[in-house]
Design an enzyme around this catalytic site. Sequence first.
Site, PDB file in Angstrom:
ATOM      1  N   GLU A 211       7.274   3.631  11.684  1.00  0.00           N
ATOM      2  CA  GLU A 211       5.586   3.478  12.037  1.00  0.00           C
ATOM      3  C   GLU A 211       5.442   2.436  13.271  1.00  0.00           C
ATOM      4  O   GLU A 211       4.690   2.801  14.087  1.00  0.00           O
ATOM      5  CB  GLU A 211       4.925   3.213  10.792  1.00  0.00           C
ATOM      6  CG  GLU A 211       3.439   3.301  10.780  1.00  0.00           C
ATOM      7  CD  GLU A 211       2.533   3.164   9.796  1.00  0.00           C
ATOM      8  OE1 GLU A 211       1.402   2.959   9.555  1.00  0.00           O
ATOM      9  OE2 GLU A 211       3.387   2.967   8.614  1.00  0.00           O
TER      10      GLU A 211
ATOM     11  N   GLU B 125       0.995  -0.978   0.044  1.00  0.00           N
ATOM     12  CA  GLU B 125      -0.109  -0.233  -0.144  1.00  0.00           C
ATOM     13  C   GLU B 125       0.937   1.251   0.090  1.00  0.00           C
ATOM     14  O   GLU B 125       0.722   2.089  -0.934  1.00  0.00           O
ATOM     15  CB  GLU B 125      -0.919  -0.005   1.165  1.00  0.00           C
ATOM     16  CG  GLU B 125      -1.740   1.330   1.603  1.00  0.00           C
ATOM     17  CD  GLU B 125      -1.705   1.709   3.014  1.00  0.00           C
ATOM     18  OE1 GLU B 125      -1.529   2.776   3.159  1.00  0.00           O
ATOM     19  OE2 GLU B 125      -2.117   0.610   3.865  1.00  0.00           O
TER      20      GLU B 125
END
Length: 419
Positions: free
Chosen positions: A131, A54
Site C-alpha cells: 500500500e 485497523e
Amino acid sequence: MGYSTIYNKTVLPNGIRIITEYLPGVRSISLGVWIWSGTRFEQENQCGIAHFLEHMVFKGTKSRNSFQIAQSIESLGGYINAFTGKELNCYFVRTLDEHLPVAVDVLGDILMASVFDPIEIEKEKGVVIEEIHGLEDNPADLANEFFSSLVWDAHPLGRPILGTTSTVESFNQKSLYHHLQNRYHNNQIYIIAAGQVDHSELVDLVSRQYDFPVKNNGVSAISSSAENRNRIQIKTTDHAQVQMCLGGIGLPYHDSRKYAMYILNTALGGGMTSRLFQKIREEAGLAYAVYSDVDFCIDTGLYCINAGADPHDISRVLEMIQNECNLFISDPVSDQELRDTKSQLIGSLYLSLEGTTNVMNRLARMEMYGDNYITVEEIVSGLEKVTAKDIQSLAEFIFIPEKLILTAVGPITADDLSL
C-alpha cells in the site's frame, strides 16, 4: 427546505458515548465505532500503528476468522470497512435495520477480542508495505504526502498515515496490544449510528457488550503550533505530468470563520464553476484536474490547492493559481458569486444527507470535535451570514505569500518552480 430527524445521545456509566440520528423513510443503518486514534497520537518510531491495527482487527478474533468476520455482514447484504485519519479511527457497518444486533456484535468482537496472530501480522506487513509502495508510485498522492509533511514540519500530523516501510516492519503483537490499550478507552469511544435506528435498542446492545479499559488521557496531543522551515519540496520523476500542491495552515474545527472557509474554498476550487476550474481548465486548457480542499483538526487546519499539468505549463499554472488567490484579497467577491456559492454548498449539504453513511460521518465529527449537535438549519444559517468582507479578511489571513507551501512531483527540478 426542511430536514426532519430525531437525535439522541446517551453516555453509558463506563463513559462510552452513543449518538444516533433517526432518519425516516430509509431501511438501512450506518453504524460506526469512532476512536480518538490516528497519526497525531503516535510516537515517531510507531508511525502507522493506528492504520496497521485497523487492518489487523479484521484478521481474526477468538470466535471468528477473517472470512467469518466479513461473511457475518456480507451474507446479510451489508458492508463492513474501516479507515484511519490524522486524528480518528472509524470501524463501520452499513446494513438493514433488522441486522443491527449483528453489526454491533461484529464490531465489538473485532475491537475487543482480536487475537493478532503473529503469522497474520507478518502477512499483513507485506500488504501495508505494498500500500505504501502504491502511494509512492502515485505522483498526486506523493505530492500531497510531501505537502502535509512540510505544512506540519516535525509535528506528528505531518507523518504518513500508512507509516513507513521501516516502522511497519517493526510492528508485532506486543506493539498492537500496547496501542490498543493506550488509545482505545471508554472515554474515547463514540458509537455513532444513523438511519432506521432505535436508540434504546442500540444502547442496550452496546451496554451488554462494549467495555474498554479506563484511562483519563483524553484527547490531549502535541501542540501543532511549530513553524515550518522548508517551504518548497520537488521530487523529480519520469512521469508525464507534474502533480502540484500549494497551500498552508488553515483553520481549526472550532474557528468561527469556518463557514467563510467553506465558501472561499468552494469559490476557489470546489467544482466546475470554481475560479480555478474556469480559468485554468476551461479558458487556458492547461490542466485536467485542478481543485482545492480544506481539512479541520482539533486545534489547527489545512488548505491545499491541487493541480496536474505538463512540465512546460506547470510554472504558468502556479502563477495563475497564485493570481486567483490574490484576487480574493484585492477584490471582494461579487454578490452573484457569493449567492451562487452559498446555494451550491447548501444544496450539496441537503443532498449528502440522503445517505446514512454521510449522516453518520457528520454526526461523529460534530460530537467528537464539538461535543454538541448542530442542526442542518444552523449550518445553513451560518453559511448565509457570511459576507464578502468575511471572505476577503480570511483570504488576507491564509494567503500570506511568506507562509505558502509548495510541493511537486514529476519531470521537473527545483529550479523550475519558485514561490
